[in-house]
Design an enzyme around this catalytic site. Structure first.
Site, PDB file in Angstrom:
ATOM      1  CB  CYS A   2      76.989 -50.525 -96.106  1.00 38.96           C
ATOM      2  SG  CYS A   2      76.998 -48.977 -97.025  1.00 38.96           S
ATOM      3  N   GLY A  29      71.143 -50.692 -94.349  1.00 36.62           N
ATOM      4  CA  GLY A  29      71.131 -49.931 -95.587  1.00 36.62           C
ATOM      5  C   GLY A  29      69.971 -50.343 -96.456  1.00 36.62           C
ATOM      6  CG  ASN A 103      79.736 -51.124 -92.685  1.00 30.61           C
ATOM      7  OD1 ASN A 103      79.610 -51.729 -91.634  1.00 30.61           O
ATOM      8  ND2 ASN A 103      79.258 -49.905 -92.842  1.00 30.61           N
ATOM      9  N   GLY A 104      81.587 -48.492 -94.333  1.00 32.13           N
ATOM     10  CA  GLY A 104      82.477 -47.471 -93.765  1.00 32.13           C
ATOM     11  C   GLY A 104      82.682 -46.343 -94.743  1.00 32.13           C
ATOM     12  CE1 TYR A 264      68.529 -46.232 -84.625  1.00 36.25           C
ATOM     13  CE2 TYR A 264      70.377 -45.024 -85.531  1.00 36.25           C
ATOM     14  CZ  TYR A 264      69.075 -45.460 -85.620  1.00 36.25           C
ATOM     15  OH  TYR A 264      68.315 -45.119 -86.697  1.00 36.25           O
TER      16      TYR A 264
END
Ligand code: SF4
Length: 486
Positions: A2, A29, A103-104, A264
Site C-alpha cells: 500500500c 495500490g 502499509n504491510g 520492483y
C-alpha cells in the site's frame, strides 16, 4: 503493498497536500484511496474504492480542513476489496480518536484478535489495520504515544504506519522495517504578494513549514518536501505543528527491508538506503548480462518496470537497446489486479508489440520478476506472433520460491511457478528460447549493500519474523473469525 502519506502543514491545507503526495504512490495500490484530516479538534475521513484520481476528487477535499492529514492507497493483503476495508481506518473511542494508514501485513492477527474485548463483532471491517486501530483506541493510556508504546510490542509482522489523532501525526516502522517510510521537511510557503491576513514572522513556529511522511521519497518530491531521513525500524516519529520531530523507540531495530521494494515495487525515482532505485536496477541488469549472456540483436524491456534493468543489460552486454512493446499507461498494473481472470486479460489490454522493431530479430526481453508465469508466457506469445526470431527472457531478480506474508500478495505458494518448477520447466512453460535469473550474489553486488539488513525470504525462505502455520489462509483471517468471539 500500500502507499501511506502524512502531512503536518501549519496554517495550510493538509488534506490537499496529502492527496497530492498520494498521487505519487498510486503504483503501490489501486483498489481504494482515502484521507483523514484533523482541524485540531476533530478527525474527519473520506475514503472509497477506486483509483486516487477518482476517489480524491477536488470537489470533496474542501470538506476536510485542518493542519494535519494522512492518506492511503490500498492493495489488499488482508480482507477483500470492499468499501469497509478501505483506509485510513477511523475510530472515535471514549479514550481517544484515531485514524491509521497501514502499509504491510501483520502475522499474529488471530492472537491479537483474542486480546480484543468483544472480539470480531466489534470490528467494522476485516483488515488487520482495523484490529490494530481498535486495540489502540481501547488501550487505557494517557495519550496516543503511550498507547502505541504499550500495544506495538505485542504486534508482529510488517507495519509502516501513519497515525493521526486530533493534535499529532505519528510515523512508525515495525522493528524489521519491512516497508519503507521516509520523513521530509516541507519548506515554509512564501507569502503571495499582496496577501492579506496573518503575517508570518521568523519567530512564528507556524511559519516554519511543516513535515511529511511518505512510503517513498518520490512522494516528498511531489509536494516539494526535502528528504530528512528514513523513520528507523522500531521507531515512532511524532510530528506536531510548530515543533521539531520527536523520536521514541518502542523496540530494538532488527532491520529487514523488503529487497523487492528495491527490485520492483518502489518507483525508480525513489531513494532507499541512500541509493537511487533506477541506478540499483540498472546495475542489476549489468550483473544479469554477465551471468546470462546470449547472442542477440536487441535488448528490450517489459515496460515499464523492466526498463532500468534492460538498459543495464544492454550496457553490460553491448547489445543495442530498443523498446519493443508499447504499454498502455492508462491500464492498471496486472500484478495488482486481485483476480486471476482479470490478471490474464490485462496483458493484452496493456502491452502491444512494436512489430517493425521485433520482426525477424533475436530478442533479449528483460523483466523484474516471474510470479505465476502466465504474464511472461503471454508476453512471449505476443512477441512470437509479431514475428520475433528468438525470445530470450532475462529476469533481474532470483526465482521466487517462497510466499510473502509481509504485505505482498504472493502468500499462496501454489501460485508461485518457481516453487514447483525448475528453471528449464519454467522456460518451457513460458515458451522462451532461453531463461536466466539474476543470482542472489549478483543482486547483492548490484545493491552494493550487505545481505543483513534486508528480507530475502521469497528467494531463500529465511523469514525474519516467524509466521504461524495457518498463514496460507490468513488474507481472510478476520472474515473467517466468527463474529462475537474473540
Ligand atoms: Fe519482500 Fe519477499 Fe521479504 Fe516479502 S518475503 S518482504 S516480498 S523480500
Amino acid at each position: 503493498m500500500c502507499g501511506v502519506f502524512g502531512v503536518v502543514a501549519p496554517g495550510g491545507d493538509a488534506a490537499r497536500l496529502a492527496a497530492l503526495g498520494l498521487f505519487a504512490l498510486q503504483h503501490r495500490g489501486q483498489e481504494s484511496a482515502g484521507i483523514a484530516a484533523s482541524d485540531g479538534d476533530q478527525l474527519m475521513l473520506y475514503k472509497d474504492l477506486g483509483m486516487i484520481a477518482q476517489v480524491l476528487d477536488e470537489r470533496r477535499l474542501p470538506s476536510l480542513p485542518g493542519q494535519l492529514a494522512i492518506a492511503h492507497c490500498r492493495y489488499s493483503t488482508t480482507g477483500s476489496t470492499v468499501w469497509e476495508n478501505a483506509q485510513p481506518t477511523l475510530r472515535l473511542g471514549p479514550r481517544r480518536a484515531l485514524a491509521i494508514g497501514h502499509n504491510g501485513n501483520l502475522v499474529n492477527t488471530r492472537e491479537l484478535l483474542e486480546g480484543l474485548p468483544g472480539g470480531r463483532s466489534r470490528l467494522p471491517a476485516s483488515t488487520d489495520t482495523e484490529l490494530l486501530t481498535a486495540l489502540l483506541a481501547d488501550e487505557p493510556a494517557a495519550d496516543t504515544v503511550e498507547a502505541l508504546v504499550r500495544v506495538l510490542p505485542r504486534v508482529r509482522g510488517a507495519y509502516s504506519l501513519v497515525v493521526l489523532d486530533e493534535r499529532r501525526l505519528i510515523g512508525i516502522r515495525d522493528p524489521h522495517g519491512f516497508r519503507p517510510l521516509a520523513l521530509g521537511r516541507l519548506p515554509a510557503m512564501p507569502e503571495a504578494p499582496g496577501a492579506s491576513g496573518r503575517r508570518s514572522h521568523p519567530d512564528d513556529p507556524d511559519a516554519a513549514g511543516g513535515w511529511v511522511l511518505s512510503s517513498e521519497t518520490a512522494g516528498l518530491d511531489v509536494v516539494g518536501a526535502d528528504f530528512v531521513r528514513d523513520v528507523e525500524p522500531g521507531e515512532l516519529v511524532i510530528l506536531e505543528p510548530g515543533l521539531e520531530p520527536r523520536s521514541v523507540r518502542f523496540a530494538e531495530a532488527r532491520p529487514a527491508l523488503c529487497v523487492f521494494e528495491l527490485i520492483y515495487f518502489a518507483r525508480p525515482d525513489s531513494m532507499m538506503e541512500g541509493r537511487n532505485l533506477y541506478e540499483v536496477r540498472r546495475r542489476m541488469g549489468m550483473e544479469l548480462a554477465v551471468e546470462h549472456a546470449v547472442a542477440a540483436d536487441l535488448v528490450m524491456p517489459v515496460p515499464d518496470t523492466g526498463a532500468p534493468a534492460a538498459a543495464g543489460y544492454a550496457e553490460g552486454s553491448g547489445v543495442p537497446y530498443r523498446e519493443g512493446m508499447y504499454r498502455n499507461r492508462y491500464a492498471g498494473r496486472t500484478f495488482i489486479q486481485p483476480s486471476q481472470a482479470l490478471r490474464h486479460r490485462g496483458v493484452t489490454v496493456k502491452l502491444n508489440p512494436l512489430r517493425e522493431v521485433v520482426r525477424g530479430r533475436r530478442l533479449i526481453v528483460v523483466d523484474d520478476s516471474i510470479v505465476r508465469g502466465t504474464t511472461t508466457r503471454a508476453i512471449v506469445g505476443l512477441l512470437r506472433k509479431a514475428g520475433a526470431a528468438e525470445v530470450h527472457v532475462r529476469i533481474s531478480a532470483p526465482p521466487i520460491y517462497h510466499p510473502c506474508f509481509y504485505g505482498i500478495d504472493t502468500s499462496v505458494e501454489t501460485e508461485l511457478i518457481a516453487a514447483s518448477h525448475s528453471v528449464e520447466e519454467i522456460r518451457a512453460f513460458i515458451d522462451a528460447d532461453s531463461l536466466g535469473y539474476l543470482s542472489i550474489e549478483g543482486l547483492l553486488r548490484a545493491l552494493e549493500l550487505p545481505y543483513e539488513g534486508f528480507c530475502f525470504a521469497c528467494f531463500d525462505g529465511h523469514y525474519p519474523e516467524p509466521v504461524p502455520y495457518d498463514v496460507a489462509r490468513r488474507k481472510f483471517v478476520l472474515e473467517e473469525a466468527p463474529a462475537g468471539r474473540g
